[in-house]
Design a protein around this motif. Structure first.
Motif, PDB file in Angstrom:
ATOM      1  N   HIS A 258      43.719  60.704 -16.613  1.00 54.43           N
ATOM      2  CA  HIS A 258      43.882  61.889 -17.450  1.00 54.43           C
ATOM      3  C   HIS A 258      44.104  63.145 -16.605  1.00 54.43           C
ATOM      4  O   HIS A 258      44.603  64.152 -17.107  1.00 54.43           O
ATOM      5  N   ARG A 264      49.137  62.950 -18.146  1.00 58.15           N
ATOM      6  CA  ARG A 264      48.529  63.776 -19.186  1.00 58.15           C
ATOM      7  C   ARG A 264      49.587  64.257 -20.182  1.00 58.15           C
ATOM      8  O   ARG A 264      49.412  64.148 -21.396  1.00 58.15           O
ATOM      9  N   ILE A 268      49.859  63.167 -24.203  1.00 60.47           N
ATOM     10  CA  ILE A 268      49.843  64.200 -25.251  1.00 60.47           C
ATOM     11  C   ILE A 268      51.106  64.110 -26.093  1.00 60.47           C
ATOM     12  O   ILE A 268      51.070  64.221 -27.328  1.00 60.47           O
ATOM     13  N   SER A 274      46.133  67.024 -28.896  1.00 59.57           N
ATOM     14  CA  SER A 274      46.007  68.243 -28.102  1.00 59.57           C
ATOM     15  C   SER A 274      45.345  67.951 -26.763  1.00 59.57           C
ATOM     16  O   SER A 274      44.807  66.863 -26.539  1.00 59.57           O
ATOM     17  N   GLU A 275      45.379  68.934 -25.880  1.00 59.85           N
ATOM     18  CA  GLU A 275      44.693  68.815 -24.589  1.00 59.85           C
ATOM     19  C   GLU A 275      43.203  68.578 -24.801  1.00 59.85           C
ATOM     20  O   GLU A 275      42.592  67.745 -24.122  1.00 59.85           O
ATOM     21  N   ASP A 276      42.614  69.323 -25.737  1.00 60.83           N
ATOM     22  CA  ASP A 276      41.180  69.176 -25.987  1.00 60.83           C
ATOM     23  C   ASP A 276      40.836  67.787 -26.497  1.00 60.83           C
ATOM     24  O   ASP A 276      39.815  67.207 -26.107  1.00 60.83           O
ATOM     25  N   ASP A 279      40.879  65.360 -23.642  1.00 59.93           N
ATOM     26  CA  ASP A 279      39.736  65.535 -22.749  1.00 59.93           C
ATOM     27  C   ASP A 279      38.479  64.840 -23.275  1.00 59.93           C
ATOM     28  O   ASP A 279      37.596  64.468 -22.498  1.00 59.93           O
TER      29      ASP A 279
END
Length: 329
Positions: A258, A264, A268, A274-276, A279
């Motif tokens: 990631h 990454r 996505i 989303s990025e969040d 994560d």
């Protein structure tokens, strides 16, 4: 209760369509196109999705075309050559199809769970006093799962229960949608349910739910399945597809992948998250050698054989009848 007749119509349909002589993707002019069926865009299919984004299959002169289909439908498409490969699971329907002469086999494993995954059985605090899960309290309770009998998760559940001295016959099972399971747990409609990625992330926020157990780290509940096109008509294309997959796994999906900017961005884009959200998800484990665990198909068949009316044959199929390990070498 679990739909214990699910595998039977699928197996019958497969047996019927095998003789229909449906055309495969190799009937087209583009010999480099390969059609792969998946149920949805999930990180479990990262070897395919990330490899497409980062050129792993283009390096093999392959153009991958994604077909979205439910697992039962994908099995029929695979057996008839309408798709070349399926990322799915070694369900009872798969074994029934092979026993009936369907030219499909496992050629590579799916993902293995990471240590920090909490995909698995979640229970209410009533079954986990003080935050400690007590398997004995499952007796007479209903366990909700997103799949019915004859699916890999049923093996994980039954083996874990048996280790705790609880028989699967002591538990009722109910099939419902993945997100509906979380709602049922939170409302108290059920006290135990199997939550998969990423639904379990929401369960972690609840003080009323406890993680009981998950998928063992040494098994995979997924598999890459090839049909007649890649197993028989064009094994070279099948070998190239697996070579691209091996490259994607070895080059892009090891360790903390990631954190790799290219990977990454690919995840996505492909997963449409989303990025969040990315994560919050743990990195999965993908074996770079694409080796399917020895003896695992025996364990699945043993579980399915105990589930009444799921398998349509009696003697277990040997590994060499359900796995083609040569293509991945």
């Amino acid at each position: 209760m679990l739909n214990r007749k699910l595998a039977l119509p699928v197996a019958g349909l497969l047996a019927g369509v095998l003789l229909a002589g449906c055309g495969s993707s190799d009937d087209s002019d583009d010999k480099n196109t390969v059609k792969v069926a998946i149920s949805a865009k999930l990180e479990a299919f990262a070897p395919l999705l990330v490899g497409m984004e980062l050129g792993s299959y283009a390096d093999q002169d392959l153009d991958v075309e994604i077909v979205t289909a439910a697992p039962s439908d994908a099995m029929v498409l695979l057996a008839t050559g309408e798709v070349d490969a399926v990322f799915s699971a070694p369900s009872a329907a798969f074994f029934n199809a092979v026993s009936g002469g369907s030219p499909i086999k496992i050629v590579a494993p799916g993902m293995f769970p990471p240590e920090n995954s909490r995909s698995g059985l979640w229970v209410s605090k009533d079954l986990a006093p003080g935050g400690t899960f007590d398997p004995e309290k499952l007796r007479g309770e209903t366990v909700a799962t997103a799949v019915g009998a004859g699916a890999p998760v049923s093996m994980v559940l039954e083996e874990e229960l048996e280790r705790s001295g609880v028989s699967a016959e002591d538990v009722k099972f109910q099939t419902m949608g993945a997100t509906d399971i979380l709602v049922a747990l939170e409302s108290g409609a059920v006290k135990a349910g199997w939550l998969s990625d990423p639904v379990w992330l929401e369960a972690e926020k609840s003080d009323d739910l406890t993680f009981a157990f998950g998928q063992p780290e040494d098994i995979t509940m997924g598999a890459v399945l090839f049909g007649p096109t890649l197993l028989e008509k064009d094994r070279d294309k099948g070998a190239r597809l697996l070579a691209g997959m091996r490259s994607a796994v070895a080059d892009h999906l090891q360790g903390a992948y990631h954190d790799d900017p290219e990977v990454r961005a690919a995840l996505i884009e492909q997963l449409e998250i989303s990025e969040d959200q990315l994560d919050k998800l743990p990195e999965l484990v993908f074996p770079p050698d694409l080796a399917y665990p020895a003896g695992l198909t025996d364990r699945y068949q043993a579980t399915y054989a105990r589930q009444k009316g799921v398998l349509v044959y009696s003697d277990p199929l040997p590994e060499d009848e359900v796995i083609d390990a040569d293509l991945a070498k």
